[in-house]
Design an enzyme around this catalytic site. Structure first.
Site, PDB file in Angstrom:
ATOM      1  N   ASN A  30       0.802  -1.225   0.000  1.00 14.79           N
ATOM      2  CA  ASN A  30       0.000   0.000   0.000  1.00 14.79           C
ATOM      3  C   ASN A  30       0.832   1.271   0.000  1.00 14.79           C
ATOM      4  OD1 ASN A  30      -2.181  -1.614  -0.148  1.00 14.79           O
ATOM      5  ND2 ASN A  30      -2.819  -1.362   1.980  1.00 14.79           N
ATOM      6  N   ARG A  83     -16.985   0.940  -1.651  1.00 18.88           N
ATOM      7  CA  ARG A  83     -15.719   1.666  -1.845  1.00 18.88           C
ATOM      8  C   ARG A  83     -15.802   2.691  -2.980  1.00 18.88           C
ATOM      9  NH1 ARG A  83     -10.901  -2.537  -1.509  1.00 18.88           N
ATOM     10  NH2 ARG A  83      -9.728  -0.665  -1.044  1.00 18.88           N
ATOM     11  N   ASP A  99      -6.845  -3.616   7.998  1.00 18.46           N
ATOM     12  CA  ASP A  99      -6.160  -4.660   7.226  1.00 18.46           C
ATOM     13  C   ASP A  99      -5.588  -5.757   8.096  1.00 18.46           C
ATOM     14  OD1 ASP A  99      -4.812  -2.434   4.670  1.00 18.46           O
ATOM     15  OD2 ASP A  99      -6.798  -3.235   5.050  1.00 18.46           O
TER      16      ASP A  99
HETATM   17  C1  EPZ Z   1      -6.688   1.757   1.360  1.00 16.31           C
HETATM   18  O1  EPZ Z   1      -7.860   1.548   0.600  1.00 16.31           O
HETATM   19  C2  EPZ Z   1      -5.920   0.452   1.312  1.00 16.31           C
HETATM   20  N1  EPZ Z   1      -5.547   0.158  -0.079  1.00 16.31           N
HETATM   21  C3  EPZ Z   1      -6.770  -0.665   1.891  1.00 16.31           C
HETATM   22  O2  EPZ Z   1      -5.985  -1.839   1.903  1.00 16.31           O
HETATM   23  C4  EPZ Z   1      -7.127  -0.305   3.333  1.00 16.31           C
HETATM   24  O3  EPZ Z   1      -7.972  -1.297   3.862  1.00 16.31           O
HETATM   25  C5  EPZ Z   1      -7.835   1.047   3.359  1.00 16.31           C
HETATM   26  O4  EPZ Z   1      -7.016   2.051   2.720  1.00 16.31           O
HETATM   27  C6  EPZ Z   1      -8.135   1.511   4.775  1.00 16.31           C
HETATM   28  O5  EPZ Z   1      -6.943   1.591   5.502  1.00 16.31           O
HETATM   29  C7  EPZ Z   1      -4.498   0.818  -0.611  1.00 16.31           C
HETATM   30  O6  EPZ Z   1      -3.865   1.654   0.015  1.00 16.31           O
HETATM   31  C8  EPZ Z   1      -4.140   0.461  -2.028  1.00 16.31           C
HETATM   32  P1  EPZ Z   1     -10.186   4.403   2.038  1.00 16.31           P
HETATM   33  P2  EPZ Z   1      -8.774   2.822   0.197  1.00 16.31           P
HETATM   34  O7  EPZ Z   1     -10.377   5.311   0.876  1.00 16.31           O
HETATM   35  O8  EPZ Z   1      -7.930   4.025   0.042  1.00 16.31           O
HETATM   36  C9  EPZ Z   1     -14.854   5.242   2.174  1.00 16.31           C
HETATM   37  C10 EPZ Z   1      -5.556  -4.099   1.613  1.00 16.31           C
HETATM   38  O9  EPZ Z   1      -6.044  -5.082   2.174  1.00 16.31           O
HETATM   39  N2  EPZ Z   1     -14.604   6.128   1.002  1.00 16.31           N
HETATM   40  O10 EPZ Z   1      -9.282   4.829   3.152  1.00 16.31           O
HETATM   41  O11 EPZ Z   1      -9.633   2.380  -0.928  1.00 16.31           O
HETATM   42  C11 EPZ Z   1     -14.587   3.779   1.847  1.00 16.31           C
HETATM   43  O12 EPZ Z   1     -15.730   3.180   1.285  1.00 16.31           O
HETATM   44  C12 EPZ Z   1      -6.440  -2.976   1.139  1.00 16.31           C
HETATM   45  O13 EPZ Z   1      -4.327  -3.927   1.415  1.00 16.31           O
HETATM   46  C13 EPZ Z   1     -15.674   6.812   0.429  1.00 16.31           C
HETATM   47  O14 EPZ Z   1     -16.811   6.681   0.870  1.00 16.31           O
HETATM   48  O15 EPZ Z   1      -9.659   2.994   1.502  1.00 16.31           O
HETATM   49  C14 EPZ Z   1     -14.246   3.209   3.205  1.00 16.31           C
HETATM   50  O16 EPZ Z   1     -15.434   2.904   3.898  1.00 16.31           O
HETATM   51  C15 EPZ Z   1      -7.905  -3.301   1.342  1.00 16.31           C
HETATM   52  N3  EPZ Z   1     -15.436   7.628  -0.635  1.00 16.31           N
HETATM   53  C16 EPZ Z   1     -13.549   4.366   3.917  1.00 16.31           C
HETATM   54  O17 EPZ Z   1     -13.914   5.558   3.197  1.00 16.31           O
HETATM   55  C17 EPZ Z   1     -14.177   7.809  -1.158  1.00 16.31           C
HETATM   56  O18 EPZ Z   1     -14.023   8.586  -2.126  1.00 16.31           O
HETATM   57  C18 EPZ Z   1     -12.022   4.269   3.917  1.00 16.31           C
HETATM   58  O19 EPZ Z   1     -11.635   3.993   2.587  1.00 16.31           O
HETATM   59  C19 EPZ Z   1     -13.101   7.103  -0.557  1.00 16.31           C
HETATM   60  C20 EPZ Z   1     -13.335   6.282   0.520  1.00 16.31           C
END
Ligand code: EPZ
Length: 416
Positions: free
Chosen positions: A23, A121, A304
């Protein structure tokens, strides 16, 4: 489709080298789009998601050379400003090309990432932030079309803390005119690692590591060299494995300063740890204690690591409660663990686990990346054989996990 066959009950003993963080590597590879200079990266892990990202970036015209853990990028001949659906649908992090392409070339066409097993997501915060920087964005037939002659700095407050949202907006802001303030920014160490590379490329960023990033845009960025930080999730996964099986392992190339929440819970579980600068020796010779936790953004307990710690809880000497606050459907591993004899009940985003004396091996199916890691841990602790199907999920985020586990005594093999 590959499967993993595990015969459980073996103690884990020996040394494990932790790879670079998935990540951190994924956004850092996209930073190569921001400059015509060479970006030289070390400690890039051998992961399916990294291969997918390099393929996606190569299609834009970014020059990619990969040699072992070293990747050299050069963005002087980029001529295709898009990320097609067939690649984006396999890896949501593809959205991270949007900010850099828009910031440097003034336009981008990126497929909307579909949902995924752990939740819908959406990427609305990425879009809202880029619009605040002046981008015109339309969505048509599953694609995001973004245009802007020159991004202009702005103050952006995301509705929730988003890791890749912060990373996309941070990369875009480095080349925007004027000052950008990202409030409510994600503080994950992988965001910090990206920010450190951007600064090495000539970006002007302050507040790194805090929830308020202030970026002064610059006309262009130059090349740089950088070594990707160690994967804290992989490290914690191996620590959960030895906590579940018992044994004595030493992790090398770790960053122990970014794992506090996990290390605290592992101590509560009863894992004896000796921590050096970049090594952790972990010994376990008793049944795990149950640990109750709720996932939150960094520096809280990472989502994670939720499934992996739940696997340890299934055989603990008591009951525990796990609450998932980040994703709406990140309990896909529960049903599979119950097939191994675990006693887990879920109610909304909370799981109640009653520790059982012994799991019993059975065929199970991986559903997402961290769920597959938790099934490996459960299989290592279970009596008898566990066959895990669909382990392409595991390969997305773990660098040859079964090879590393074989080297510390696990009876595990990959079946083509
Ligand atoms: C990152 O995903 C990681 N992936 C994920 O790791 C990790 O679980 C996650 O952050 C949380 O720590 C990478 O870095 C490539 P978020 P990301 O945007 O950025 C909501 C793994 O197992 N949200 O922080 O996609 C979303 O639905 C993966 O390695 C919106 O609603 O996660 C979630 O509920 C899985 N709108 C929350 O925010 C948006 O525009 C956090 O998501 C963006 C996010």
């Amino acid at each position: 489709m590959d499967k993993l066959l595990i015969t459980g009950g073996k103690r884990l003993v020996g040394d494990v080298t932790i790879s670079g963080a998935k990540n951190a590597a994924l956004p850092i590879l996209c930073a190569g789009l921001l400059t015509a200079g060479d970006v030289v990266l070390d400690n890039v892990p051998h992961l399916h998601d990294v291969a997918t990202m390099l393929k996606l970036l190569g299609q834009t015209g970014l020059a990619v050379q990969q040699d072992g853990e070293r990747v050299v990028l050069n963005g002087s001949a980029i001529d295709k400003l898009e990320a097609p659906y067939e690649l984006v649908k396999t890896m949501r992090a593809s959205i991270l090309v949007l900010g850099p392409l828009l910031a440097r070339f003034g336009e981008a066409k990126v497929s909307l990432p579909g949902g995924c097993a752990i939740g819908s997501r959406p990427v609305d915060q990425h879009i809202k932030g880029l619009q605040a920087l002046g981008a015109e964005i339309t969505i048509d037939a599953g694609y995001i079309y973004a245009k802007c002659k020159k991004l202009k700095g702005a103050r952006i407050v995301t509705d929730m803390i988003t890791v890749t949202g912060t990373e996309n907006l941070l990369m875009a802001a480095t080349l925007a005119e004027g000052e950008t303030i990202l409030e409510n920014a994600a503080r994950e160490p992988e965001v910090t690692d990206l920010a450190n590379l951007l600064v090495a490329m000539g970006a002007q960023i302050s507040g790194i590591g805090t929830d308020r990033l202030v970026i002064q845009g610059v006309p262009e960025l130059h090349g740089a060299s950088h070594s990707v930080i160690s994967d804290r999730i992989e490290a914690a996964t191996f620590l959960c494995a030895v906590a579940a099986t018992g044994g004595d392992i030493t992790l090398h190339n770790t960053r122990t300063d970014i794992m506090d929440a996990a290390l605290d819970k592992l101590r509560e579980i009863g894992l004896q740890m000796t921590i050096d600068k970049d090594t952790i020796r972990a010994q376990m010779d008793a049944r795990p204690n149950p640990v109750t936790f709720r996932t939150t953004e960094y520096p809280g307990f990472p989502t994670d690591m939720q499934a992996q710690f739940m696997a340890v809880n299934t055989i603990a000497n008591g009951a525990s409660r796990v609450t998932e606050t980040i994703f709406e459907n990140r309990f896909m591993h529960v049903q599979e663990m119950n097939r191994l004899g675990a006693a887990i009940e879920t109610d909304g985003n909370t799981a109640f686990i009653k520790g059982v004396d012994q799991l019993v091996g059975a065929p199970v199916m991986a559903t997402d990346l961290r769920a597959s890691a938790s099934l490996v841990i459960a299989g290592l602790a279970a009596k008898g054989e566990t066959l895990i199907d669909r382990i392409y999920h595991l390969d997305r985020g773990y660098d040859r996990m079964e090879v590393k586990l074989q080297a510390i005594g696990a009876n595990i093999s990959r079946i083509k």
